[in-house]
Design an enzyme around this catalytic site. Structure first.
Site, short mmCIF file in Angstrom:
data_model
loop_
_atom_site.label_atom_id
_atom_site.label_comp_id
_atom_site.label_asym_id
_atom_site.label_seq_id
_atom_site.Cartn_x
_atom_site.Cartn_y
_atom_site.Cartn_z
N ARG A 1 24.13 4.41 -4.88
CA ARG A 1 24.58 3.62 -3.86
C ARG A 1 23.55 3.79 -2.70
O ARG A 1 23.65 2.92 -1.78
CB ARG A 1 25.65 4.20 -3.47
CG ARG A 1 26.44 3.59 -2.27
CD ARG A 1 27.12 2.26 -2.51
NE ARG A 1 27.75 1.66 -1.56
CZ ARG A 1 29.03 1.56 -1.42
NH1 ARG A 1 29.83 2.31 -2.29
NH2 ARG A 1 29.94 0.96 -0.38
N HIS B 1 16.52 19.12 -12.42
CA HIS B 1 15.32 18.63 -13.23
C HIS B 1 14.63 17.39 -12.70
O HIS B 1 14.91 16.31 -13.04
CB HIS B 1 15.43 18.19 -14.74
CG HIS B 1 14.76 17.86 -15.71
ND1 HIS B 1 14.70 18.18 -17.22
CD2 HIS B 1 13.69 17.26 -15.47
CE1 HIS B 1 13.68 17.78 -17.68
NE2 HIS B 1 12.77 17.15 -16.68
N ARG C 1 12.49 14.44 -11.82
CA ARG C 1 11.40 13.61 -12.91
C ARG C 1 10.34 12.77 -12.07
O ARG C 1 10.90 12.68 -10.88
CB ARG C 1 12.26 12.73 -13.85
CG ARG C 1 12.91 13.61 -15.16
CD ARG C 1 13.69 12.56 -15.82
NE ARG C 1 13.92 13.09 -16.91
CZ ARG C 1 15.19 14.01 -17.38
NH1 ARG C 1 15.67 14.22 -16.26
NH2 ARG C 1 15.24 14.67 -18.50
N GLU D 1 13.37 22.56 -13.96
CA GLU D 1 12.98 22.18 -14.98
C GLU D 1 12.02 20.92 -14.86
O GLU D 1 11.96 20.29 -13.90
CB GLU D 1 14.22 21.53 -15.88
CG GLU D 1 15.16 22.65 -16.32
CD GLU D 1 16.15 22.07 -17.31
OE1 GLU D 1 17.11 22.88 -17.57
OE2 GLU D 1 16.31 20.84 -17.02
N HIS E 1 21.97 21.56 -23.12
CA HIS E 1 21.82 20.26 -23.51
C HIS E 1 23.21 19.84 -24.24
O HIS E 1 23.50 20.35 -25.33
CB HIS E 1 20.90 19.73 -24.10
CG HIS E 1 20.68 18.37 -23.89
ND1 HIS E 1 20.00 17.79 -22.94
CD2 HIS E 1 20.99 17.27 -24.66
CE1 HIS E 1 20.03 16.26 -23.00
NE2 HIS E 1 20.62 16.20 -24.07
N GLY F 1 25.04 20.61 -17.12
CA GLY F 1 25.25 19.64 -16.00
C GLY F 1 26.21 18.22 -16.37
O GLY F 1 27.13 18.27 -15.86
#
Length: 249
Positions: A18, A43, A45, A73, A200, A223
């Site tokens: 948003r 994490h 990226r 991460e 994971h 997560g």
């Protein structure tokens, strides 16, 4: 007891969809810590699809204030680019307790495999050494059945077991077909002086079975499932449910 680090990437995904600041990543992380979570994972990226560099700096301050673990991460081989200073730079500026190295590329929707330790050993050894030199404990993402001799030769302190295949086996109704490989890999890592983390697709449904079936898991990073479950039950309640599972209740 296995400790819980909450990955708050999905809060950032919702915010970024948003624009603006809401929902606020730091406020969500604070709610998790107030509910008893032992740490926070992010994490970031290079494409900044969720967690951004400014989030990393803010969460580093939060976790220092709470005296809890901050776990960053990322792929140490990914070069810096506009808006992303690089994995080493983020770690050097924020000094997380743990740096978790993950071999993901820009095109991956999510992390979906561990390192090929024999192939990547020379590069990993260099990155692990640099991160340990600034005070980070270093964990490396590993598949069940990976070469633990080569993983240990990288100098890493821990492995993080990529648990996607276990989650798939659990959902298909046969987790016991998957667990022995994870347990064997955990024991092989421990025999070589490394600790074991996992993460994971772990969820309230499958976490207890995994922890019961794999030797001495020190930490789980969760997560996606946790944030999804919190949409129904609330963040604090969901974090407390995970802590109860880890405590064997």
């Amino acid at each position: 007891m296995t400790v819980l680090s909450v990955n708050v990437n999905k809060i950032a995904v919702l915010r970024n969809s948003r624009g603006g600041r809401d929902p606020d990543v730091v406020t969500a992380a604070r709610a998790c810590l107030d509910a008893g979570a032992h740490g926070i994972t992010v994490h970031p990226r290079p494409d900044a699809r969720h967690i951004r560099a400014d989030d990393v700096y803010a969460l580093a301050e939060l976790t220092r204030a709470y005296s809890v673990e901050f776990n960053i991460e990322g792929n140490p081989f990914a070069p810096p680019r506009e808006g992303y200073p690089g994995f080493h730079a983020l770690c050097a500026e924020t000094r997380p307790a743990q740096a978790t190295l993950v071999p993901d590329g820009d095109g991956q929707l999510t992390s979906d495999h561990g390192f090929d330790f024999a192939r990547d050993l020379d590069g990993l050894r260099e990155h692990v050494g640099a991160l340990k030199a600034i005070g980070c404990r270093v964990s490396v993402f590993a598949d069940a059945g990976a070469d633990m001799d080569a993983a240990a030769a990288s100098g890493a302190d821990r492995i993080e077991l990529y648990t996607g295949p276990y989650a798939e086996a659990f959902a298909a109704g046969h987790p016991q077909r998957s667990l022995p490989a994870f347990d064997d890999t955990a024991r092989a890592a421990q025999a070589r002086g490394m600790g074991v983390n996992a993460g994971h697709d772990l969820s309230q449904a499958n976490l207890g079975t995994f922890i019961a079936g794999v030797s001495d898991v020190l930490e789980v990073s969760i997560g996606h499932a946790l944030i999804g479950e919190a949409l129904y039950d609330g963040l604090a309640f969901t974090v407390k449910r995970y802590l109860s599972i880890l405590d064997g209740r």
